[in-house]
Design an enzyme around this catalytic site. Structure first.
Site, PDB file in Angstrom:
ATOM      1  CB  ILE A   7     -40.827 -50.348  15.362  1.00 61.68           C
ATOM      2  CG1 ILE A   7     -39.572 -49.637  14.837  1.00 61.68           C
ATOM      3  CG2 ILE A   7     -41.835 -50.544  14.224  1.00 61.68           C
ATOM      4  CD1 ILE A   7     -38.796 -50.415  13.780  1.00 61.68           C
ATOM      5  CB  CYS A  10     -32.171 -55.278  27.016  1.00 63.29           C
ATOM      6  SG  CYS A  10     -32.487 -55.521  25.269  1.00 63.29           S
ATOM      7  CB  SER A  61     -33.533 -54.801   8.523  1.00 60.61           C
ATOM      8  OG  SER A  61     -32.673 -53.788   8.089  1.00 60.61           O
ATOM      9  CE1 TYR A  63     -30.611 -55.457  13.617  1.00 59.96           C
ATOM     10  CE2 TYR A  63     -30.052 -54.287  11.592  1.00 59.96           C
ATOM     11  CZ  TYR A  63     -30.995 -54.676  12.533  1.00 59.96           C
ATOM     12  OH  TYR A  63     -32.306 -54.301  12.383  1.00 59.96           O
ATOM     13  CE  LYS A  74     -33.547 -57.539  12.610  1.00 59.59           C
ATOM     14  NZ  LYS A  74     -34.676 -57.859  13.482  1.00 59.59           N
ATOM     15  CG  PHE A  92     -36.050 -49.352   3.153  1.00 62.71           C
ATOM     16  CD1 PHE A  92     -36.896 -50.447   2.968  1.00 62.71           C
ATOM     17  CD2 PHE A  92     -34.943 -49.238   2.336  1.00 62.71           C
ATOM     18  CE1 PHE A  92     -36.634 -51.405   1.986  1.00 62.71           C
ATOM     19  CE2 PHE A  92     -34.681 -50.182   1.339  1.00 62.71           C
ATOM     20  CZ  PHE A  92     -35.529 -51.257   1.174  1.00 62.71           C
ATOM     21  CG  ASN A 119     -31.118 -46.013  14.856  1.00 61.30           C
ATOM     22  OD1 ASN A 119     -31.519 -46.642  15.826  1.00 61.30           O
ATOM     23  ND2 ASN A 119     -30.773 -46.598  13.735  1.00 61.30           N
ATOM     24  CG  LEU A 120     -29.087 -39.374  10.824  1.00 64.15           C
ATOM     25  CD1 LEU A 120     -27.688 -38.855  11.120  1.00 64.15           C
ATOM     26  CD2 LEU A 120     -29.360 -39.371   9.320  1.00 64.15           C
TER      27      LEU A 120
HETATM   28  P1  NAD Z   1     -35.872 -50.957  19.924  1.00 59.83           P
HETATM   29  O1  NAD Z   1     -34.554 -51.297  20.512  1.00 59.83           O
HETATM   30  O2  NAD Z   1     -36.474 -49.666  20.255  1.00 59.83           O
HETATM   31  O3  NAD Z   1     -36.934 -52.088  20.280  1.00 59.83           O
HETATM   32  C1  NAD Z   1     -36.586 -53.447  20.432  1.00 59.83           C
HETATM   33  C2  NAD Z   1     -37.135 -53.896  21.765  1.00 59.83           C
HETATM   34  O4  NAD Z   1     -36.831 -55.272  21.929  1.00 59.83           O
HETATM   35  C3  NAD Z   1     -36.516 -53.142  22.938  1.00 59.83           C
HETATM   36  O5  NAD Z   1     -37.555 -52.615  23.734  1.00 59.83           O
HETATM   37  C4  NAD Z   1     -35.693 -54.198  23.690  1.00 59.83           C
HETATM   38  O6  NAD Z   1     -35.707 -53.960  25.075  1.00 59.83           O
HETATM   39  C5  NAD Z   1     -36.418 -55.470  23.280  1.00 59.83           C
HETATM   40  N1  NAD Z   1     -35.591 -56.682  23.264  1.00 59.83           N
HETATM   41  C6  NAD Z   1     -34.384 -56.860  22.676  1.00 59.83           C
HETATM   42  N2  NAD Z   1     -33.986 -58.127  22.850  1.00 59.83           N
HETATM   43  C7  NAD Z   1     -34.965 -58.761  23.552  1.00 59.83           C
HETATM   44  C8  NAD Z   1     -35.139 -60.078  24.008  1.00 59.83           C
HETATM   45  N3  NAD Z   1     -34.216 -61.021  23.839  1.00 59.83           N
HETATM   46  N4  NAD Z   1     -36.278 -60.378  24.669  1.00 59.83           N
HETATM   47  C9  NAD Z   1     -37.238 -59.437  24.876  1.00 59.83           C
HETATM   48  N5  NAD Z   1     -37.117 -58.176  24.466  1.00 59.83           N
HETATM   49  C10 NAD Z   1     -35.992 -57.841  23.797  1.00 59.83           C
HETATM   50  O7  NAD Z   1     -35.738 -51.156  18.355  1.00 59.83           O
HETATM   51  P2  NAD Z   1     -36.777 -50.807  17.199  1.00 59.83           P
HETATM   52  O8  NAD Z   1     -36.207 -49.727  16.386  1.00 59.83           O
HETATM   53  O9  NAD Z   1     -38.140 -50.675  17.755  1.00 59.83           O
HETATM   54  O10 NAD Z   1     -36.659 -52.131  16.341  1.00 59.83           O
HETATM   55  C11 NAD Z   1     -37.629 -53.159  16.418  1.00 59.83           C
HETATM   56  C12 NAD Z   1     -37.283 -54.229  15.409  1.00 59.83           C
HETATM   57  O11 NAD Z   1     -37.215 -53.654  14.108  1.00 59.83           O
HETATM   58  C13 NAD Z   1     -35.932 -54.900  15.638  1.00 59.83           C
HETATM   59  O12 NAD Z   1     -36.070 -56.257  15.313  1.00 59.83           O
HETATM   60  C14 NAD Z   1     -35.025 -54.204  14.644  1.00 59.83           C
HETATM   61  O13 NAD Z   1     -33.949 -55.021  14.267  1.00 59.83           O
HETATM   62  C15 NAD Z   1     -35.986 -53.981  13.494  1.00 59.83           C
HETATM   63  N6  NAD Z   1     -35.595 -52.890  12.599  1.00 59.83           N
HETATM   64  C16 NAD Z   1     -35.447 -51.635  13.115  1.00 59.83           C
HETATM   65  C17 NAD Z   1     -35.056 -50.605  12.266  1.00 59.83           C
HETATM   66  C18 NAD Z   1     -34.854 -49.202  12.784  1.00 59.83           C
HETATM   67  O14 NAD Z   1     -34.251 -48.397  12.089  1.00 59.83           O
HETATM   68  N7  NAD Z   1     -35.348 -48.857  13.961  1.00 59.83           N
HETATM   69  C19 NAD Z   1     -34.846 -50.860  10.899  1.00 59.83           C
HETATM   70  C20 NAD Z   1     -35.019 -52.151  10.425  1.00 59.83           C
HETATM   71  C21 NAD Z   1     -35.404 -53.165  11.288  1.00 59.83           C
HETATM   72  N1  UDP Z   2     -25.240 -41.810  10.873  1.00 59.83           N
HETATM   73  C1  UDP Z   2     -24.357 -40.754  11.078  1.00 59.83           C
HETATM   74  N2  UDP Z   2     -24.117 -40.359  12.365  1.00 59.83           N
HETATM   75  C2  UDP Z   2     -24.721 -40.946  13.436  1.00 59.83           C
HETATM   76  C3  UDP Z   2     -25.637 -42.008  13.206  1.00 59.83           C
HETATM   77  C4  UDP Z   2     -25.866 -42.414  11.916  1.00 59.83           C
HETATM   78  O1  UDP Z   2     -23.802 -40.214  10.129  1.00 59.83           O
HETATM   79  O2  UDP Z   2     -24.448 -40.564  14.586  1.00 59.83           O
HETATM   80  C5  UDP Z   2     -25.486 -42.248   9.493  1.00 59.83           C
HETATM   81  C6  UDP Z   2     -25.113 -43.704   9.268  1.00 59.83           C
HETATM   82  O3  UDP Z   2     -23.757 -43.821   8.927  1.00 59.83           O
HETATM   83  C7  UDP Z   2     -26.053 -44.090   8.130  1.00 59.83           C
HETATM   84  C8  UDP Z   2     -27.294 -43.214   8.348  1.00 59.83           C
HETATM   85  O4  UDP Z   2     -26.875 -42.172   9.241  1.00 59.83           O
HETATM   86  O5  UDP Z   2     -25.472 -43.708   6.901  1.00 59.83           O
HETATM   87  C9  UDP Z   2     -28.437 -43.972   8.979  1.00 59.83           C
HETATM   88  O6  UDP Z   2     -27.923 -44.657  10.100  1.00 59.83           O
HETATM   89  P1  UDP Z   2     -28.871 -45.374  11.173  1.00 59.83           P
HETATM   90  O7  UDP Z   2     -27.981 -45.975  12.213  1.00 59.83           O
HETATM   91  O8  UDP Z   2     -29.919 -44.429  11.622  1.00 59.83           O
HETATM   92  O9  UDP Z   2     -29.606 -46.498  10.333  1.00 59.83           O
HETATM   93  P2  UDP Z   2     -29.036 -47.731   9.475  1.00 59.83           P
HETATM   94  O10 UDP Z   2     -29.313 -47.381   8.056  1.00 59.83           O
HETATM   95  O11 UDP Z   2     -27.604 -47.915   9.800  1.00 59.83           O
HETATM   96  O12 UDP Z   2     -29.881 -48.875   9.946  1.00 59.83           O
END
Ligand code: NAD
Ligand code: UDP
Length: 349
Positions: A16, A38, A133, A158, A162, A189, A210-211
């Site tokens: 993101i 990481c 989230s 997790y 949050k 979402f 992730n899915l």
């Molecule tokens: P991502 O893992 O691709 O990106 C997170 C980045 O943070 C990574 O590049 C990782 O290397 C870096 N990172 C982790 N811990 C660190 C630390 N201590 N110091 C410096 N860098 C660090 O994940 P994303 O999907 O881009 O998610 C970004 C944010 O959005 C996260 O806070 C995640 O919890 C939140 N979020 C993501 C989703 C989703 O579905 N992707 C949904 C809801 C919330």
């Molecule tokens: N999911 C799945 N198989 C996978 C990964 C995810 O069935 O290999 C399902 C998971 O159980 C959830 C939905 O896909 O119901 C979305 O999961 P994701 O991890 O992408 O996002 P979350 O909503 O858990 O943040």
């Protein structure tokens, strides 16, 4: 182009963060990227730079390392480009892994946020957008959820991190009186897809949790068949329901949130405002698989499996507040998101 505001993007090499960095640059903000890599790779930084045609600064730093984090603010100040706002993405995000390693998640996610707030206070930076989230709502009794829905007990460690980070930021907003601390909590979402150029996308290290990244790998023949985690849930087809939005819609929401924070009318009043970011539509895991196959003309090898620990059954968003206060709403369809996800994956086949 107006480059008066310099925005620190923690987790800027991540999924993101990288898409948001591009949208911020295009909107005229100066972006500073920070990541400990990481769960990401330096190639994401190169991708961002090529998309914006500008040598965006990057610091490989861990958010929990207070001294190094402080040095980032200091060197940008000395460069004459002081950081004026922060978007804090850096966190670990795998629900399943958090069940296995709760202490790591607490240390990284809550610890990193605590250190960031301390450094922001010391450096006099008072505008923060936090990556939250929909997981903060726990297992909701009613869907869709809006920002007034109850914050129920977290379903996973997790989710707990949050909730705790939101609390830390809310407390910080009340406690820090010398600065007018202003913050936005963005409750995402499920973002999916990739930049339409396919220059950046979602590249988690190791097996995707992730899915949609897993669907892509499975369709590409690069992984074992996808396991559908649970088909006995109380949903129309038995699989979990989520609200999937295009990553570029989500990236643009951050530009809206930063504009909201820098809007002159908001000045001189501390606040912490939460916004849901979703489409308002719930889609099941099995429906996502079918839609992916249809729009991309490929099959997704998958098997029906047991439930994954820490999963919520059904959740989707009511995002009316984001529309009325940020002027933000989703513009791209599920099909477009799944097409862009596959176009990105095809680069690696
Ligand atoms: P991502 O893992 O691709 O990106 C997170 C980045 O943070 C990574 O590049 C990782 O290397 C870096 N990172 C982790 N811990 C660190 C630390 N201590 N110091 C410096 N860098 C660090 O994940 P994303 O999907 O881009 O998610 C970004 C944010 O959005 C996260 O806070 C995640 O919890 C939140 N979020 C993501 C989703 C989703 O579905 N992707 C949904 C809801 C919330
Ligand atoms: N999911 C799945 N198989 C996978 C990964 C995810 O069935 O290999 C399902 C998971 O159980 C959830 C939905 O896909 O119901 C979305 O999961 P994701 O991890 O992408 O996002 P979350 O909503 O858990 O943040």
């Amino acid at each position: 182009m107006n480059r008066t505001e310099s925005i620190l993007v923690t987790g800027g090499a991540g999924y993101i963060g990288s898409h948001t960095a591009v949208s911020l640059e295009k909107a005229g903000f100066r972006v500073i990227l920070l990541d400990n890599l990481c769960n990401s790779d330096i190639s994401a930084i190169e991708g961002i730079r090529s998309l914006v045609d500008y040598d965006v600064p990057f610091y490989q730093v861990d958010c929990r390392d207070k001294e190094s984090l402080g040095d980032v603010f200091q060197s940008e100040l000395e460069n004459g480009t002081p950081i004026t706002g922060v978007i804090h993405f850096a966190a670990l995000k795998a629900v399943g892994e958090s069940v296995e390693k709760p202490d790591l998640y607490k240390d990284n996610n809550i610890g990193g946020t605590r250190v960031l707030l301390e450094v922001m206070k010391e450096k006099g930076v008072s505008k923060l957008v936090f990556s939250s989230s929909c997981t903060v709502y726990g297992e909701p009794e009613n869907v869709p959820v809006n920002e007034s829905s109850p914050i129920l007990p977290a379903v996973s460690p997790y989710g707990f991190t949050k909730q705790e980070c939101e609390r830390l930021i809310q407390d910080h907003t009340k406690r820090v009186t010398k600065q007018t601390f202003q913050s936005v909590l963005l409750r995402y979402f499920n973002p999916i897809g990739a930049h339409p150029s396919s220059v950046i996308g979602e590249s988690p290290k190791g097996v995707p949790n992730n899915l949609v990244p897993y669907i892509c790998k499975s369709a590409a023949g690069l992984s074992k068949p996808l396991i559908v985690f649970g088909t006995d849930y109380p949903t129309p087809d038995g699989s979990c329901v989520r609200d999937y939005l295009h990553i570029m819609d989500l990236a643009e929401a951050h530009v809206s949130a930063i504009n909201f924070l820098f809007d002159k009318s908001q000045i001189n009043r501390p606040f912490c405002r939460a916004f849901n970011l979703g489409t308002g539509v719930g889609t099941s895991v099995l429906e996502v698989i079918k839609a992916f196959e249809k729009v991309n003309g490929v099959s997704v090898p998958h098997v029906l499996g047991g439930r994954r620990s820490g999963d919520v059954v059904s959740i989707w968003s009511e995002s009316l507040r984001a529309k009325s206060e940020l002027g933000w709403y989703t513009k791209r369809s599920l099909e477009e998101s799944l097409k862009d996800a596959w176009n990105w994956q095809k680069k690696f086949i």
